[in-house]
Design an enzyme around this catalytic site. Structure first.
Site, PDB file in Angstrom:
ATOM      1  N   CYS A  34     -10.396 111.589  -8.862  1.00  0.00           N
ATOM      2  CA  CYS A  34      -9.253 111.415  -8.031  1.00  0.00           C
ATOM      3  C   CYS A  34      -9.717 110.305  -7.162  1.00  0.00           C
ATOM      4  CB  CYS A  34      -9.157 112.975  -7.366  1.00  0.00           C
ATOM      5  SG  CYS A  34      -7.565 112.723  -6.243  1.00  0.00           S
ATOM      6  N   LEU A  35      -9.318 108.961  -7.272  1.00  0.00           N
ATOM      7  CA  LEU A  35      -9.405 108.011  -6.176  1.00  0.00           C
ATOM      8  C   LEU A  35      -8.076 107.216  -6.153  1.00  0.00           C
ATOM      9  CD1 LEU A  35     -11.371 106.506  -4.377  1.00  0.00           C
ATOM     10  CD2 LEU A  35     -12.065 105.154  -6.393  1.00  0.00           C
TER      11      LEU A  35
END
Length: 185
Positions: free
Chosen positions: A116-117
């Protein structure tokens, strides 16, 4: 050894010495992605964080490489975390595909390697997702920052890890250290 950069340089020289009537099928066009990658990889290598290393298993395939992040601070200090980065043909209109190959206890990385970026999101409602103005350098610096200033317990992908940190920070640290000993050396 022939690398993509030397091939591009050679092809540009050949193209300049030919007229359009003598161009053959053996001289293929290099994709926009590959032309961008030649420039971006050079920029990346010149501006790599000291905690990161890149490795190209095949120097002729700049669209596929590994990144090793070795944080020198935070919960993850002492670990070596491997990422696989694959740049799709539609780059730079779409982000690279990134997977963490090292098992990790992290709120923003699942144990199966999903990440999750925000800058890796193709569509983002807050404007922080991928844009054609972003580069591989942004991706590498973003992945590196997941271990320090972008470590986010408030918007986790691995909810169990984030809740663990909220419940007991010392126990969380112990589990991170255990994962480092078992998977990230």
């Amino acid at each position: 050894m022939l690398t993509l950069a030397s091939k591009l340089k050679r092809d540009d020289g050949v193209k300049g010495s030919r007229t359009s009537s003598t161009t053959s099928d053996s001289t293929r066009r290099v994709s926009v992605r590959d032309r961008l990658l030649v420039k971006e990889v050079a920029e990346l290598e010149a501006n790599l964080p000291c905690t990161c290393k890149v490795n190209f298993p095949d120097p002729n395939k700049l669209h596929y490489f590994h990144l090793t992040v070795s944080p020198d601070e935070s919960y993850y200090q002492g670990g070596r975390f491997q990422f696989e980065i694959e740049v799709p043909d539609a780059y730079n209109m779409v982000p690279p595909k990134v997977k963490c190959l090292t098992r990790i206890w992290h709120p923003n990385i699942t144990e199966t390697g999903e990440i999750c970026l925000s800058l890796l999101r193709e569509h983002s409602i807050d404007g922080t997702g991928w844009a054609p103005t972003r580069t591989l350098k942004d991706v590498v610096w973003g992945l590196n920052s997941l271990f320090t200033d972008l470590l986010n317990f408030d918007d986790p992908l691995n909810i169990e890890a984030a809740e663990h940190h909220l419940r007991d920070k010392d126990e969380y640290r112990n589990k991170v250290e255990d994962y480092i000993k078992r998977y990230a050396r």
